[in-house]
Design a protein around this motif. Structure first.
Motif, PDB file in Angstrom:
ATOM      1  N   TYR A  27       6.378  -4.077  12.261  1.00  0.00           N
ATOM      2  CA  TYR A  27       5.342  -3.626  11.710  1.00  0.00           C
ATOM      3  C   TYR A  27       5.736  -2.794  10.300  1.00  0.00           C
ATOM      4  N   VAL A  62       9.777   3.415  14.956  1.00  0.00           N
ATOM      5  CA  VAL A  62       9.283   4.799  15.516  1.00  0.00           C
ATOM      6  C   VAL A  62      10.569   5.545  16.326  1.00  0.00           C
ATOM      7  N   CYS A  87       5.620   7.781  17.960  1.00  0.00           N
ATOM      8  CA  CYS A  87       4.536   7.051  18.593  1.00  0.00           C
ATOM      9  C   CYS A  87       3.493   7.932  19.313  1.00  0.00           C
ATOM     10  N   PRO A  88       2.474   7.856  18.868  1.00  0.00           N
ATOM     11  CA  PRO A  88       1.610   9.084  19.623  1.00  0.00           C
ATOM     12  C   PRO A  88       1.487   8.584  21.255  1.00  0.00           C
ATOM     13  N   MET A  89       1.459   7.288  21.433  1.00  0.00           N
ATOM     14  CA  MET A  89       1.430   6.857  23.028  1.00  0.00           C
ATOM     15  C   MET A  89       2.718   7.291  23.716  1.00  0.00           C
ATOM     16  N   ASN A 115       7.428   2.315  24.984  1.00  0.00           N
ATOM     17  CA  ASN A 115       6.996   3.362  24.205  1.00  0.00           C
ATOM     18  C   ASN A 115       6.622   4.675  25.019  1.00  0.00           C
ATOM     19  N   CYS A 173      -2.477   2.768  22.770  1.00  0.00           N
ATOM     20  CA  CYS A 173      -2.285   2.968  21.443  1.00  0.00           C
ATOM     21  C   CYS A 173      -3.557   3.157  20.634  1.00  0.00           C
ATOM     22  N   HIS A 176      -4.511   0.079  18.399  1.00  0.00           N
ATOM     23  CA  HIS A 176      -4.874  -1.271  19.009  1.00  0.00           C
ATOM     24  C   HIS A 176      -6.127  -0.923  19.770  1.00  0.00           C
ATOM     25  N   GLU A 201      -1.839  -4.408  23.787  1.00  0.00           N
ATOM     26  CA  GLU A 201      -2.024  -3.101  23.749  1.00  0.00           C
ATOM     27  C   GLU A 201      -3.833  -3.039  23.464  1.00  0.00           C
ATOM     28  N   CYS A 261      -0.752   1.275  12.069  1.00  0.00           N
ATOM     29  CA  CYS A 261       0.069   2.372  12.510  1.00  0.00           C
ATOM     30  C   CYS A 261       0.463   3.194  11.429  1.00  0.00           C
ATOM     31  N   MET A 264       4.352   4.061  11.497  1.00  0.00           N
ATOM     32  CA  MET A 264       5.103   2.927  10.965  1.00  0.00           C
ATOM     33  C   MET A 264       5.086   2.715   9.656  1.00  0.00           C
TER      34      MET A 264
HETATM   35 FE1  SF4 Z   1       2.757   3.410  18.747  1.00  0.00          FE
HETATM   36 FE2  SF4 Z   1       0.348   2.119  18.525  1.00  0.00          FE
HETATM   37 FE3  SF4 Z   1       2.027   2.452  16.512  1.00  0.00          FE
HETATM   38 FE4  SF4 Z   1       2.892   0.939  18.377  1.00  0.00          FE
HETATM   39  S1  SF4 Z   1       1.105   0.683  16.844  1.00  0.00           S
HETATM   40  S2  SF4 Z   1       4.086   2.335  17.612  1.00  0.00           S
HETATM   41  S3  SF4 Z   1       1.922   1.583  20.064  1.00  0.00           S
HETATM   42  S4  SF4 Z   1       0.913   3.931  17.507  1.00  0.00           S
END
Ligand code: SF4
Ligand code: 13P
Length: 306
Positions: A27, A62, A87-89, A115, A173, A176, A201, A261, A264
């Motif tokens: 990404y 990330v 990564c918020p997840m 993640n 996520c 996604h 996701e 993202c 990213m």
């Molecule tokens: Fe996290 Fe979604 Fe970004 Fe992947 S795309 S790093 S799961 S926030």
């Protein structure tokens, strides 16, 4: 005057001089992928981190990815390309919430999407990535699995491994999961000859409309190897640009203009330049007990995913 090309040349020179391996998640932007030693999905990055010979590893991605590298290479210097790239997840379930879930589901094997924070991994039995999850869950001895934190990826796995009793929790996520079923239906109407490729996701209702669902690398490989010439891409939109570079004669359409993202996207080529100069990024430092306990579930992932 600096240009993308002169900066890339500087990075290539400095990474050699300073014995730095550059890993970049797919990404990341095209200019960063071009200076990386390896680009790919979370599972591929973990494999590369495990076998690296360089003294320093720079992870362009990330935080959980850089932490995974540090856990697999505890004696190396590991840098995260941008200190704010999380990564918020990974933060969606706290250690206290997981402890409570384990009490609610005693005897379950806890499978964590990679993640997740390193701290959370210390309470889990095994990690999975999107490309390795089905294989790993199939190989687990226990029928009862508590799958955290992505309920969409978990539902996609559960569909393919019906022999397991997979308990899902609410998480996922934001990028996604924002893709709707009506967007998928509209995109298919607009591009009837295009294959729909999505990341698991995405919502299960979106994945079930797809011609292929799989990891970032899986989507890239599918499009590259396919005899079809048009694809709707249901994952982070940077993949569209990478596929255009790889297959300039094929057509790629975004499933959603919003699947971006922001974490990213924080890392720029200049950040990478600063990192190889020794003045940028963040060195990953984790408590020894966290590294030791989190490593168990990462090692189990690598053993079962092989
Ligand atoms: Fe996290 Fe979604 Fe970004 Fe992947 S795309 S790093 S799961 S926030
Ligand atoms: P991959 O395992 O496909 O690299 O996915 C990681 C991720 O964060 C996707 O959003």
């Amino acid at each position: 005057m600096n240009t993308t090309r002169t900066i890339q040349d500087e990075i290539l020179k400095l990474k050699k001089e300073h014995d730095i391996l550059i890993l970049a998640h797919a990404y990341q932007s095209q200019d960063i992928l071009e200076v990386a030693d390896y680009t790919g999905d979370s599972y591929g990055l973990s494999l590369k981190a495990q076998s690296a010979s360089q003294k320093t590893i720079l992870m362009c991605g990330v935080r959980f990815m850089a932490e995974t590298v540090k856990i697999l290479s505890p004696h190396k210097k590991v840098l995260l390309s941008h200190p704010q790239a999380g990564c918020p997840m990974a933060e969606q379930i706290s250690i206290q919430e997981l402890a409570a879930l384990k009490q609610t589901y005693p005897g379950y094997t806890v499978a964590a999407y990679i993640n997740t924070t390193s701290e959370l991994k210390t309470l889990c039995d095994v990690c999975v990535t999107s490309s390795s999850a089905v294989k790993i869950i199939q190989k687990l001895d226990n029928k009862n699995i508590l799958f955290i934190p992505d309920c969409n990826l978990g539902a996609w796995v559960a569909k393919q491994v019906p022999e397991k009793n997979i308990q899902l929790v609410k998480g996922g996520c934001p990028a996604h999961a924002s893709i709707s079923v009506s967007q998928a239906k509209q995109a298919k109407l607009l591009h009837p000859d295009a294959k729909l490729l999505v990341h698991p996701e995405c919502l299960p209702e979106v994945s079930s409309l797809a011609d292929y669902a799989g990891s970032t690398t899986g989507i890239i490989d599918y499009a590259k190897n396919s005899t079809d010439s048009a694809f709707i891409i249901g994952t982070e939109n940077s993949i569209i640009e990478h596929l255009q570079f790889a297959c300039p004669d094929k057509q790629f359409y975004p499933l959603s203009p919003d699947c971006i993202c922001s974490n990213m996207k924080l890392t720029t080529l200049i950040d990478v330049w600063h990192c190889v100069q020794g003045s940028g990024g963040e060195e990953i430092v984790l408590p020894a007990d966290v590294m030791e306990h989190a490593r168990r579930c990462i090692d189990t992932m690598l053993a079962l995913g092989a």
